[in-house]
Design an enzyme around this catalytic site. Structure first.
Site, PDB file in Angstrom:
ATOM      1  N   HIS B  39       0.843  -1.193   0.000  1.00  0.00           N
ATOM      2  CA  HIS B  39       0.000   0.000   0.000  1.00  0.00           C
ATOM      3  C   HIS B  39       0.879   1.244   0.000  1.00  0.00           C
ATOM      4  O   HIS B  39       2.104   1.143  -0.071  1.00  0.00           O
ATOM      5  CB  HIS B  39      -0.923  -0.019   1.212  1.00  0.00           C
ATOM      6  CG  HIS B  39      -2.024  -1.019   1.091  1.00  0.00           C
ATOM      7  ND1 HIS B  39      -2.533  -1.703   2.165  1.00  0.00           N
ATOM      8  CD2 HIS B  39      -2.699  -1.470   0.018  1.00  0.00           C
ATOM      9  CE1 HIS B  39      -3.487  -2.527   1.758  1.00  0.00           C
ATOM     10  NE2 HIS B  39      -3.611  -2.399   0.450  1.00  0.00           N
ATOM     11  N   THR B  40       0.206   2.389   0.106  1.00  0.00           N
ATOM     12  CA  THR B  40       0.924   3.661   0.079  1.00  0.00           C
ATOM     13  C   THR B  40       2.056   3.693   1.106  1.00  0.00           C
ATOM     14  O   THR B  40       1.854   3.388   2.282  1.00  0.00           O
ATOM     15  CB  THR B  40      -0.047   4.797   0.391  1.00  0.00           C
ATOM     16  OG1 THR B  40      -1.210   4.613  -0.403  1.00  0.00           O
ATOM     17  CG2 THR B  40       0.571   6.137   0.086  1.00  0.00           C
ATOM     18  N   GLN B  41       3.254   4.045   0.634  1.00  0.00           N
ATOM     19  CA  GLN B  41       4.398   4.157   1.535  1.00  0.00           C
ATOM     20  C   GLN B  41       4.743   5.615   1.821  1.00  0.00           C
ATOM     21  O   GLN B  41       5.428   5.922   2.779  1.00  0.00           O
ATOM     22  CB  GLN B  41       5.623   3.496   0.896  1.00  0.00           C
ATOM     23  CG  GLN B  41       5.412   2.052   0.560  1.00  0.00           C
ATOM     24  CD  GLN B  41       5.627   1.163   1.765  1.00  0.00           C
ATOM     25  OE1 GLN B  41       6.549   1.352   2.543  1.00  0.00           O
ATOM     26  NE2 GLN B  41       4.740   0.193   1.944  1.00  0.00           N
ATOM     27  N   GLN B  42       4.328   6.481   0.946  1.00  0.00           N
ATOM     28  CA  GLN B  42       4.657   7.902   1.106  1.00  0.00           C
ATOM     29  C   GLN B  42       3.676   8.719   0.278  1.00  0.00           C
ATOM     30  O   GLN B  42       3.117   8.218  -0.690  1.00  0.00           O
ATOM     31  CB  GLN B  42       6.074   8.152   0.601  1.00  0.00           C
ATOM     32  CG  GLN B  42       6.238   7.734  -0.854  1.00  0.00           C
ATOM     33  CD  GLN B  42       7.632   8.045  -1.393  1.00  0.00           C
ATOM     34  OE1 GLN B  42       8.441   8.645  -0.712  1.00  0.00           O
ATOM     35  NE2 GLN B  42       7.898   7.645  -2.617  1.00  0.00           N
TER      36      GLN B  42
END
Lengths: 316, 264, 247
Positions: B39-42
């Protein structure tokens, strides 16, 4: 998100249900009983009024839904409940039945949330399912918005739930009616929910056995309710409820329940500041019963027939 | 590395059944969660600080108009303040795509909770804040957060409301709030200027405080820009200004020695 | 209906030998017994009006609304079974929302009518459900201008300049046909709508009724809202006056 209707097969239930074989034979039985090779059992439907009334997925030629109308009859099998409201309070009054001297009296009122309570008439088990659902809705509102659920929306959700049971095969309409009282920032409210999937807001209303008599009383007096104090409101409610009694019966602390929403009355001891829903039963209601006035002329007002005199149609 | 030159430039056997062998026992597997899901890391396109304070008549929020792509000043006309219903304004920093999704969610929320029923039960700022915090917390609990810090300001029934919620679902309330770099740079200035004066600060004074803080942020925060908007929410309702320009002075820069290309 | 009782009228999934689906026709009967609802599509918007029959004087006036809002720019009202009407309203709201989800723009009236039609039609296919006992008027203003549609229990839908459903529909249609709808303003249409509802109400046969009206147009900023109280009251008064002169 609440709606994802296009992500799921909404009609799965319809299609699956239509594969059920029972339905096919049921139609065949009705249409041409002689075609069946096996000796047909005594046709169950002959005990009914007509062929359009044994199934909730069938309209009569007049556009009526007999199964729904019969469900409304189930509500009338239950003992009566009366509701009325003023500008400050909403109250419920209900007549509890007992199956015998050794048995306890039935439960007629259910608390949904601090700000909502109901009285029921009809199938108690259906009422438990629906009231449980209402409690979940109420909690969900507090969880997601930190707000007590608006009473009208709460009633609408169970009405919408009940509508589905009037339209799909393999279900039956709910056999219970509710009177719902509640308060929110628009003040106290009183609603009636019925198995046809409708809900209405009333100044005062009654449901259950012989509720027409109570309604007649309420119609005569409802204009004074708005400015009544709690004691007067309850007294009117008791007078209305008394109209539903069989002759030689009277309201007692055992067979009467009172539900209240709104600020504390002079006869009440502990009530939350917000005037949360509370149910009075037993000794605490004695003081209210004592305020009742004797019936004016019991002979003059002939009690109406026990059943079958009321408007039994699904509200259009 | 595939060492067979004949395969170069062709679809991989794992993803394309070139010889139509299906349903033989080996057939293409769509990539599944068995391989792990990332999923979104940043955040990608980001907005920087949002500031908010309580003043005499209500709540004031401010945010600049920049959406950065890393250190690149990518979009210079982005609005990061948004009215939600009649009583609430939110301001968001963090991922701007996630903020746009939040705006969509909240628009739907207003339709289903206010437009459809039309029964007078409108959402106030505390309801919007509770909803947002539940949403953001649920997303983070699924390890798929919406990468924002959001300030929720509102005014209803004579009450001011100001609260914070972020991608973790963390919430708090204070009479001054700032997100992102502003939490370090502007918040101390806001506290000094506002705390204890919440009930006496005029709108003009509040606006002046905001401009001062935004100016300091523009000098110090390399992801900021000198165009901004200010929103107020009070008994008069919600209002969001057009894009405004910060007055800044750079005369002092000439005197700076010891950085960059100057050679004395 | 000579085929009543022959067994071909017990299911929506059964044709009669002459190709009719009786259950759908019976559903229409439920609509015909309902209070009248009308819709007017005029120059800059639409007006919806219903004759809300009041079955008890204990009901709270103004509560229990029959006109609902589907999206900011779309209003809807039904005639027929009340509970089915609420179901349809819920579905229309879902359709509007799903369209917004996919396209990030509000749905046009035609799209909402089309999807409602498809939904209602599905309930005419299976023996496991009954058709909806309602006709639906959807009206609103979208990017293409004002739109007004009626969806029937069969799922069929048509666009209209003026639409009427329910008990008094025939009389209402006659009155609508006399109007120059494309030239009227929404404000003028409110007065006409109130007049027609009062005209079609049958005092002798019917219970009490309440007039309920909503509108969308230039004056409402493209939003579907109830007609404001002062305008509502004025329209109601004029309708009563017109009725006296009429008789």
């Amino acid at each position: 998100m609440r709606y994802q209707s296009h992500d799921v097969d909404e009609f799965a239930h319809v299609r699956i249900a239509s594969y059920w074989p029972r339905r096919v034979s049921a139609v065949g039985t009705r249409v041409q009983p002689s075609v069946l090779s096996t000796p047909s059992p005594p046709p169950l439907f002959s005990m009914f009024r007509n062929t359009y009334d044994s199934d909730n997925t069938v309209f009569s030629p007049q556009g009526r839904l007999h199964q729904v109308e019969y469900a409304l009859e189930a509500v009338k099998q239950g003992s009566a409940a009366v509701g009325l409201r003023s500008k400050t309070h909403a109250v419920l009054l209900a007549l509890k039945r007992s199956t015998g001297e050794l048995a306890s009296y039935q439960q007629k009122m259910i608390r949904i949330d601090d700000h909502v309570g109901i009285a029921i008439a009809g199938l108690t088990s259906d009422a438990r399912v629906l009231s449980n659902f209402m409690r979940q809705q109420a909690m969900s509102s507090r969880m997601t918005f930190n707000r007590p659920v608006p009473v009208n929306r709460l009633v609408s959700t169970i009405a919408d739930k009940a509508q589905v049971n009037t339209q799909e095969y393999g279900r039956r309409p709910y056999g219970v009616g509710f009177l719902v009282i509640g308060q929110d920032h628009t003040g106290p409210h009183l609603y009636e929910f019925s198995p046809s999937g409708t809900s209405f807001e009333y100044y005062a209303i009654s449901i259950g056995a012989r509720s027409q008599s109570a309604k007649t009383y309420l119609e005569k007096h409802y204009e004074s309710f708005a400015d009544s104090n709690l004691e007067d409101l309850i007294r009117h409610g008791l007078h209305a409820l008394r109209e539903t009694l069989q002759q030689d019966k009277e309201l007692t602390i055992n067979n009467t329940s009172i539900g209240i929403i709104g600020p504390k009355g002079p006869h009440e001891k502990v009530v939350s500041e917000e005037g949360s829903f509370r149910i009075l039963e037993g000794e605490p209601i004695d003081v209210y019963l004592k305020t009742m006035e004797a019936k004016a002329a019991p002979e003059a007002a002939a009690p109406p027939p026990a059943v079958g005199d009321e408007d039994v149609q699904m509200a259009e | 590395m595939d060492h067979f030159p004949t395969n170069w430039g062709r679809p991989n056997y794992n993803t394309f059944d070139a010889h139509a062998t299906y349903p033989l026992h080996v057939h293409p597997q769509p990539s599944s969660s068995a391989d792990g899901v990332q999923h979104t890391q940043q955040p990608i396109v980001t907005g920087t600080s949002v500031l908010a304070l309580k003043y005499k008549d209500g709540i004031m929020l401010a945010a600049d108009n920049l959406a950065s792509y890393g250190s690149l000043a990518r979009f210079k006309g982005v609005q990061r303040l948004q009215a939600v219903g009649d009583y609430t304004i939110i301001g968001a920093s963090g991922d701007m795509a996630d903020f746009q999704y939040l705006q969509y969610i909240l628009d739907n929320l207003i339709i289903s909770e206010e437009i459809n029923p039309q029964d007078g039960h409108k959402l106030g700022p505390s309801e919007v804040h509770e909803y947002l915090s539940q949403l953001l917390y649920a997303r983070r609990s699924r390890m798929n957060p919406l990468w924002n810090s959001v300030l929720v300001g509102g005014f209803r029934d004579g009450q001011r409301f100001l609260a914070y919620v972020d991608l973790l679902g963390t919430t708090y309330k204070a009479s001054t709030l700032a997100t992102g770099y502003g939490a370090y740079i502007a918040q101390p200035l806001l506290r000094k200027a506002v705390e204890g004066k919440e009930d006496t600060l005029t709108e003009d004074e509040a606006r002046k405080i905001m401009e001062d803080c935004l100016r300091v942020l523009f000098y110090r925060d390399a992801r900021s820009i000198n165009q901004y908007q200010i929103a107020t929410i009070s008994a008069a309702g919600a209002s969001i200004s057009g894009s405004l320009k910060l007055e800044t002075s750079w005369g002092f820069a000439e005197g700076i020695r010891g950085y960059g290309g100057q050679t004395q | 209906m000579t085929s009543i009782g022959t067994g071909y009228d017990l299911s929506a999934s059964t044709y009669s030998p002459d190709g009719r689906i009786f259950q759908v026709e019976y559903a229409n009967k439920a609509v015909e017994n309902s209070g009248t609802a009308i819709g007017l599509r005029v120059k800059d918007g639409i007006v919806l009006a219903v004759e809300k029959l009041v079955h008890s004087k204990l009901l709270v006036p103004g509560a229990n609304r029959r006109i609902s809002t589907v999206d900011r720019h779309v209003g809807l009202t039904t005639a027929g079974l009340l509970a089915d009407g609420r179901h349809i309203t819920g579905q229309a709201r879902k359709e509007a929302q799903v369209f917004r989800q996919w396209h990030r723009t509000p749905a046009t009236l035609k799209i909402i009518a089309d999807r409602l039609g498809a939904y209602i039609q599905m309930y005419t296919l299976y023996s496991s459900v009954r058709p909806f006992g309602v006709s639906t008027i959807v009206g609103g203003v979208d990017k293409t201008g004002p739109g007004l549609y009626v969806v029937e229990p069969s799922g069929v839908y048509y666009g209209y300049h003026g639409a009427a459903i329910g008990k008094g529909r025939q009389l209402a249609k006659n009155e609508l046909e006399k109007l120059n709808l494309t030239e009227l303003s929404t404000r003028e249409a409110v007065f006409e709508a109130a007049r027609i509802i009062y005209l079609v109400h049958d005092d002798a046969k019917e219970k009490e009724f309440e007039l309920e009206m909503s509108w969308i147009g230039d004056e409402t900023n493209g939003l579907h809202v109830p007609v404001p109280k002062d305008l509502h009251d004025e329209a109601e008064q004029r309708a009563k006056d017109a009725l006296e002169n009429f008789e």
